[in-house]
Design an enzyme around this catalytic site. Structure first.
Site, short mmCIF file in Angstrom:
data_model
loop_
_atom_site.label_atom_id
_atom_site.label_comp_id
_atom_site.label_asym_id
_atom_site.label_seq_id
_atom_site.Cartn_x
_atom_site.Cartn_y
_atom_site.Cartn_z
N VAL A 303 50.49 33.40 35.91
CA VAL A 303 51.35 32.38 35.31
C VAL A 303 51.62 32.84 33.88
CG1 VAL A 303 51.60 29.96 34.67
CG2 VAL A 303 50.34 30.58 36.75
N ASN A 485 53.39 58.38 38.08
CA ASN A 485 53.63 59.49 39.01
C ASN A 485 54.66 60.48 38.49
OD1 ASN A 485 51.78 58.20 40.68
ND2 ASN A 485 53.36 57.03 41.73
N GLY A 536 47.88 39.73 29.42
CA GLY A 536 47.50 38.66 28.50
C GLY A 536 47.22 39.15 27.10
#
Length: 632
Positions: A303, A485, A536
């Site tokens: 969220v 990659n 975060g």
């Protein structure tokens, strides 16, 4: 030994010839002329550091630095897993110097609730890939890139692409030989004892009668095979990024500006050099309520909070930090729960268990209300649904809550109801599997005019869009791009250009296992990404990137080259679909432009399905040298 007198006579005899050679050498390199110019100009300037001034003057005539050595190292990422570091040395003014180093993250995701066998297999694959990449970098790639100028990114990426293609062919040949050997062993005659068709109980094998087989109520699209990742491919992406950073360092230019100029070189036919740059809006993860949490809710892996466009990044992050503090108080009002450090995930966000779809949204509403903020005005929401992790293939449905299953069509209805009730949600990431193409189209047509529908899992192969025109992604508003990659910097600049031409938004996202390298932020700013998804506001490897974002914003503002944020613009897919239906049928379906509003300069090749995005390989013109001083 030669007598001293004879040696002196020979020296005197050769001296005129040596003087003539020296004079010719200096004259051919214009040394007398340069000296005269430097001394005349310096006398009037009379700098405090005379020799420093002369050194700077003559350095402008030195040869450009060239790559002389590459060093690859195995290091640890933010969660203690092995990853790759690349350091580049250049010959600068006849001396070997270390210019820069980068750490690139591994492609593999962090496995949650996985079996020990799966974790061991993932660890072995990652170690093998890093070890192979080290062999390439410290061996053949070291020789291949030697004496190349790091400023010539296109040439370096071209060589890296050819090298990778050769390794892919070698791997195909190796697997073909291995397959032939296995088939030869299988085809060898062997004694096979006869097996009775009767079981030990005396009953014949067969399907039991009177019981229904467990078949899904409605067939679902099978999962697309996972694209194989060539062992060692991380070396290609790591080297390309390291060369770009080296070129920026040598030119004394920030990496984000170096990349912006590089992208402009590809766009120079279509638009003028931008005088300002925009800092992407951060998608900051606040809560994790996915499969790894303790509650029944599985749908909301992340969220996220998005600050409003009218705030600076600094103001926005300060506001989001206040919301995070308030959320901690709500989750542990009396301070008796686990410490905050025990509830922080590898994504740098709070882990909390919820038992309903709306519970985390109600918590956010309460946290904002306590601070005098209003969702949808003072802060917006984005949800990473990670739906591909929720499919129960035995039942053909998504398990959004423990024991609550929904079909793809029911998922669309659920999202529509959720966004109608919480209009502050302006972005859904991976609301469905990439295989559910029709449902992606349905949800885009229904809520796409007020909410971004973003593909992340479906975008894992997105770097190959510039190589392969047959790769499909669902109909969506934009893509999350991860630099991993064999992705090269030139691929990334071309891909973002394609997305810009289609009015798709580009989002630069960090992998699950991050490092403290902050180059991703420069990539997002230089390539003009709309959002940046870093996780975060906790854990050092993620906060480092937020600090870099703040530093770039401050630098652009100081140089008066910071463009203010633009309002969110959503694509009305339903209106465009209706417009497409009204187009004349003069062209065959394979030649119709899937984006009718872009007829003036279509950037995509021909497509067969308007609901899919097909990339095309564009031939880029020779990059022109741009002077960074044109930026104020």
């Amino acid at each position: 030994m030669e007598p001293g007198g004879e040696r002196e006579r020979r020296r005197r005899r050769d001296l005129p010839e040596l003087r003539h050679q020296a004079a010719e050498y200096y004259r051919s390199n214009e040394v007398p002329q340069r000296l005269e110019e430097a001394l005349n100009a310096t006398f009037y300037l009379r700098p405090a550091d005379l020799y420093g001034h002369l050194a700077n003057y003559f350095s402008t005539f030195s040869k450009p630095p060239v790559i002389c050595k590459l060093i690859g190292r195995k290091v640890l990422d933010g969660v203690g897993r092995p990853t790759l570091e690349v350091e580049i040395f250049c010959t600068v003014k006849n001396h070997e110097k270390s210019i820069c180093s980068i750490v690139v993250s591994s492609h593999s995701e962090i496995l949650e609730n996985a079996s020990p066998e799966a974790i061991d297999a993932d660890e072995k694959e990652r170690n093998d890939s890093i070890n192979r990449a080290l062999e390439w970098i410290n061996g053949s790639l070291n020789e291949m890139l030697r004496d190349l100028q790091p400023a010539d990114q296109c040439k370096v990426d071209e060589l890296l692409g050819e090298y990778f293609a050769k390794k892919v062919e070698e791997e195909k040949e190796r697997k073909a030989i291995e397959k032939e050997e296995q088939e030869a062993v299988i085809s060898a005659p062997a004694y096979i004892p006869a097996v009775s068709a009767v079981t030990p109980s005396g009953k014949k094998k067969g399907v039991k009668l009177g019981k229904k087989s467990s078949v899904a109520e409605k067939p679902i699209s099978p999962t697309e095979p996972i694209e194989p990742v060539l062992c060692g491919s991380i070396a290609i992406g790591g080297l390309s990024l390291a060369v770009a950073k080296t070129g920026a360092t040598i030119n004394n230019t920030p990496l984000y500006l170096h990349l912006a100029l590089m992208k402009h070189d590809q766009l120079s036919q279509f638009q003028d050099l931008p005088k300002e740059l925009t800092v992407p809006l951060p998608m900051v993860t606040l809560l994790s309520c996915g499969k790894s949490s303790s509650g029944k809710l599985k749908l909301m892996k992340e969220v996220m909070l998005i600050p409003p466009t009218e705030l600076t990044v600094k103001q926005g992050i300060e506001r989001l930090l206040e919301i995070q503090k308030q959320m901690m108080k709500l989750l542990d009002p009396v301070g008796k729960g686990p410490s905050v450090s025990k509830r922080i995930s590898h994504l740098g966000c709070l882990i909390t268990g919820c038992d309903s779809l709306e519970q985390p949204l109600i918590l956010l509403q309460t946290a904002c209300r306590n601070l005098g903020l209003e969702l949808g005005i003072d802060v917006h929401l984005a949800i990473n649904c990670a739906a591909h992790e929720l499919m129960d293939y035995t039942k053909g449905k998504y398990e959004v809550l423990t024991g609550t299953l929904k079909s793809p069509d029911e998922m669309v209805d659920m999202y529509v109801d959720l966004i109608n009730k919480y209009p502050s949600i302006i972005a859904l990431i991976d609301p469905l599997r990439k295989e559910d193409g029709q449902q992606w189209s349905n949800i885009c047509n229904t809520v796409g005019s007020r909410c971004y529908l973003i593909a992340e899992d479906a975008a894992k192969s997105i770097s190959k869009l510039v190589e392969d025109q047959n790769i499909n992604v669902p109909k969506c508003s934009g893509l999350i791009i991860k630099y991993t990659n064999q992705t090269k910097i030139s691929d990334l600049t071309e891909l973002t250009r394609l997305l810009d031409g289609q009015r798709h938004i580009a989002i630069l996202g960090s992998p699950a296992g991050e490092s403290s390298d902050d180059s991703l932020v420069d990539l997002a700013v230089g390539l003009g990404a709309r959002f940046i998804k870093l996780g975060g506001l906790s854990r050092g490897e993620r906060v480092t990137k937020y600090n870099r974002l703040l530093a770039i914003e401050e630098e652009l503002a100081k140089n008066r080259t910071l463009r203010s944020g633009e309002n969110h613009e959503f694509v009305d897919f339903a209106e465009e679909a209706q417009t497409a239906e009204e187009l004349p049928d003069a062209l065959p379906p394979t030649e119709q432009d899937p984006w009718p509003s872009q007829h003036s300069q279509p950037l995509l090749a021909q497509v067969q399905n308007p609901d899919s995005l097909h990339g095309s390989t564009l031939h880029l013109n020779e990059a022109t040298k741009m002077d960074p001083s044109i930026f104020p």
